[in-house]
Motif scaffolding. Structure first.
Motif, mmCIF file in Angstrom:
data_model
loop_
_atom_site.group_PDB
_atom_site.id
_atom_site.type_symbol
_atom_site.label_atom_id
_atom_site.label_comp_id
_atom_site.label_asym_id
_atom_site.label_seq_id
_atom_site.Cartn_x
_atom_site.Cartn_y
_atom_site.Cartn_z
ATOM 1 N N ALA A 95 20.596 -9.740 -14.430
ATOM 2 C CA ALA A 95 19.529 -9.739 -15.518
ATOM 3 C C ALA A 95 18.902 -8.410 -15.414
ATOM 4 O O ALA A 95 18.146 -7.992 -14.194
ATOM 5 C CB ALA A 95 18.678 -10.965 -15.304
ATOM 6 N N ALA A 96 18.816 -7.531 -16.266
ATOM 7 C CA ALA A 96 18.480 -6.369 -16.358
ATOM 8 C C ALA A 96 16.996 -6.347 -16.764
ATOM 9 O O ALA A 96 16.769 -7.056 -17.912
ATOM 10 C CB ALA A 96 19.098 -5.329 -17.337
ATOM 11 N N LEU A 97 16.064 -5.894 -16.221
ATOM 12 C CA LEU A 97 14.691 -6.173 -16.341
ATOM 13 C C LEU A 97 13.827 -5.028 -16.308
ATOM 14 O O LEU A 97 14.337 -3.903 -15.511
ATOM 15 C CB LEU A 97 14.077 -7.232 -15.527
ATOM 16 N N THR A 98 12.417 -4.786 -16.608
ATOM 17 C CA THR A 98 11.614 -3.896 -16.457
ATOM 18 C C THR A 98 10.454 -4.394 -15.477
ATOM 19 O O THR A 98 9.976 -5.433 -15.891
ATOM 20 C CB THR A 98 11.010 -3.151 -17.887
ATOM 21 N N LEU A 99 9.789 -3.389 -14.639
ATOM 22 C CA LEU A 99 8.804 -3.913 -13.951
ATOM 23 C C LEU A 99 7.508 -3.646 -14.588
ATOM 24 O O LEU A 99 7.553 -2.231 -15.153
ATOM 25 C CB LEU A 99 8.831 -3.330 -12.316
ATOM 26 N N ASP A 100 6.700 -4.529 -15.058
ATOM 27 C CA ASP A 100 5.735 -4.266 -15.875
ATOM 28 C C ASP A 100 4.459 -3.599 -15.234
ATOM 29 O O ASP A 100 4.562 -2.953 -14.054
ATOM 30 C CB ASP A 100 5.213 -5.251 -16.915
ATOM 31 N N GLY A 101 3.623 -3.184 -15.964
ATOM 32 C CA GLY A 101 2.544 -2.226 -15.585
ATOM 33 C C GLY A 101 1.722 -2.950 -14.495
ATOM 34 O O GLY A 101 1.023 -2.327 -13.658
ATOM 35 N N LYS A 102 1.917 -4.456 -14.245
ATOM 36 C CA LYS A 102 0.962 -4.940 -13.228
ATOM 37 C C LYS A 102 2.058 -5.335 -12.047
ATOM 38 O O LYS A 102 1.456 -6.022 -11.134
ATOM 39 C CB LYS A 102 0.453 -6.162 -13.728
ATOM 40 N N GLY A 103 3.226 -4.643 -12.123
ATOM 41 C CA GLY A 103 4.442 -5.125 -10.996
ATOM 42 C C GLY A 103 5.135 -6.387 -11.189
ATOM 43 O O GLY A 103 5.533 -6.798 -10.303
ATOM 44 N N ALA A 132 4.402 -7.849 -5.083
ATOM 45 C CA ALA A 132 3.486 -7.292 -4.326
ATOM 46 C C ALA A 132 3.554 -5.638 -4.267
ATOM 47 O O ALA A 132 4.842 -5.347 -3.911
ATOM 48 C CB ALA A 132 3.287 -8.021 -3.100
ATOM 49 N N PRO A 133 2.576 -4.997 -4.279
ATOM 50 C CA PRO A 133 2.740 -3.603 -4.174
ATOM 51 C C PRO A 133 3.434 -3.157 -2.835
ATOM 52 O O PRO A 133 4.501 -2.219 -2.687
ATOM 53 C CB PRO A 133 1.467 -3.000 -4.120
ATOM 54 N N GLU A 134 3.332 -4.033 -1.346
ATOM 55 C CA GLU A 134 3.654 -3.484 -0.336
ATOM 56 C C GLU A 134 5.475 -3.902 -0.336
ATOM 57 O O GLU A 134 6.191 -3.101 0.194
ATOM 58 C CB GLU A 134 3.256 -4.507 0.535
ATOM 59 N N LEU A 135 5.909 -4.852 -1.124
ATOM 60 C CA LEU A 135 7.219 -4.954 -1.118
ATOM 61 C C LEU A 135 7.989 -4.055 -2.250
ATOM 62 O O LEU A 135 8.938 -3.607 -2.002
ATOM 63 C CB LEU A 135 7.603 -6.525 -1.663
ATOM 64 N N ARG A 136 7.236 -3.614 -3.395
ATOM 65 C CA ARG A 136 7.655 -2.748 -4.340
ATOM 66 C C ARG A 136 7.953 -1.276 -3.429
ATOM 67 O O ARG A 136 9.050 -0.604 -3.626
ATOM 68 C CB ARG A 136 6.720 -2.607 -5.419
ATOM 69 N N GLU A 137 7.025 -0.953 -2.904
ATOM 70 C CA GLU A 137 6.856 0.171 -2.156
ATOM 71 C C GLU A 137 8.130 0.249 -0.809
ATOM 72 O O GLU A 137 9.004 1.157 -0.835
ATOM 73 C CB GLU A 137 5.760 0.532 -1.388
ATOM 74 N N ALA A 138 8.434 -0.879 -0.225
ATOM 75 C CA ALA A 138 9.502 -0.917 0.771
ATOM 76 C C ALA A 138 10.666 -0.807 0.345
ATOM 77 O O ALA A 138 11.573 -0.246 1.001
ATOM 78 C CB ALA A 138 9.206 -2.306 1.344
ATOM 79 N N VAL A 139 11.145 -1.082 -0.995
ATOM 80 C CA VAL A 139 12.386 -0.978 -1.568
ATOM 81 C C VAL A 139 12.543 -0.223 -2.634
ATOM 82 O O VAL A 139 13.509 0.095 -3.533
ATOM 83 C CB VAL A 139 13.157 -2.317 -1.850
ATOM 84 N N GLY A 140 11.414 0.674 -3.076
ATOM 85 C CA GLY A 140 11.353 1.795 -4.003
ATOM 86 C C GLY A 140 11.309 1.211 -5.443
ATOM 87 O O GLY A 140 11.868 2.007 -6.250
ATOM 88 N N GLY A 176 7.071 0.135 -14.401
ATOM 89 C CA GLY A 176 7.857 0.614 -15.561
ATOM 90 C C GLY A 176 9.300 0.899 -15.357
ATOM 91 O O GLY A 176 10.154 1.334 -16.275
ATOM 92 N N GLY A 177 9.872 0.675 -14.137
ATOM 93 C CA GLY A 177 11.065 1.093 -13.824
ATOM 94 C C GLY A 177 12.230 -0.042 -14.044
ATOM 95 O O GLY A 177 11.653 -0.935 -14.232
ATOM 96 N N LYS A 178 13.426 0.102 -14.280
ATOM 97 C CA LYS A 178 14.386 -0.740 -14.438
ATOM 98 C C LYS A 178 14.879 -1.313 -13.087
ATOM 99 O O LYS A 178 15.223 -0.452 -12.154
ATOM 100 C CB LYS A 178 15.759 -0.093 -15.190
#
Length: 148
Positions: free
Chosen positions: A10-18, A96-104, A108-110
């Motif tokens: 499923a192609a998704l977008t990470l919204d403004g709140k993650g 969570a921001p910590e998890l987003r950062e850990a894997v790039g 707003g990213g795909k």
């Protein structure tokens, strides 16, 4: 109950709140097996996230805790990064921001959510493309040759 199996991308977008909007096709099963209670952690390879229905995660965590000291670093990586989350009333899942950062993963990213059996993977789209190219370049494993 039979083994839980999720499959497909499923192609998704990470919204403004993650957050990601969890695909409708998976919601009924997730609601039935875990009441939309999930656990997100980093893959040991560090390039994507793993998303488990809570009962599946609890079973895996128990198995990880039962491993010997030779697995301590992997156990600490997976359990130490695990965060319990819930699909909200609008069918969104906060990463969570910590998890987003850990894997790039970037706001707003795909991203690509893939059902891979009893859990999901969440990838940054360019990282998944790189990974897929490496898998293809490695050639087919012997175990799959002739598999139909």
């Amino acid at each position: 109950m039979a083994e839980i199996v999720f499959q497909g991308p499923a192609a998704l977008t990470l919204d403004g709140k993650g957050r990601i909007a969890f695909p409708a096709r998976h919601r009924p099963l997730l609601d039935a097996v875990c009441g939309n209670q999930l656990t997100v952690t980093c893959h040991p390879g560090g390039n994507h996230l793993l998303i488990y229905p809570r009962p599946t995660w609890e079973s895996l965590r128990e198995r990880l805790n039962g491993l010997g000291m030779e697995a301590e670093n992997w156990r600490a990586h997976m359990i130490g990064n695990a965060m319990d989350v819930e699909i909200d009333a609008s069918s969104r899942l906060l990463i969570a921001p910590e998890l987003r950062e850990a894997v790039g993963l970037e706001i707003g990213g795909k991203v690509m959510l893939r059902g891979v059996g009893p859990h999901f993977e969440l990838w940054d789209v360019p990282r998944l493309a790189e990974h897929s190219a490496r898998v293809a370049a490695a050639g087919m494993p012997e175990a799959l040759k002739g598999f139909r």
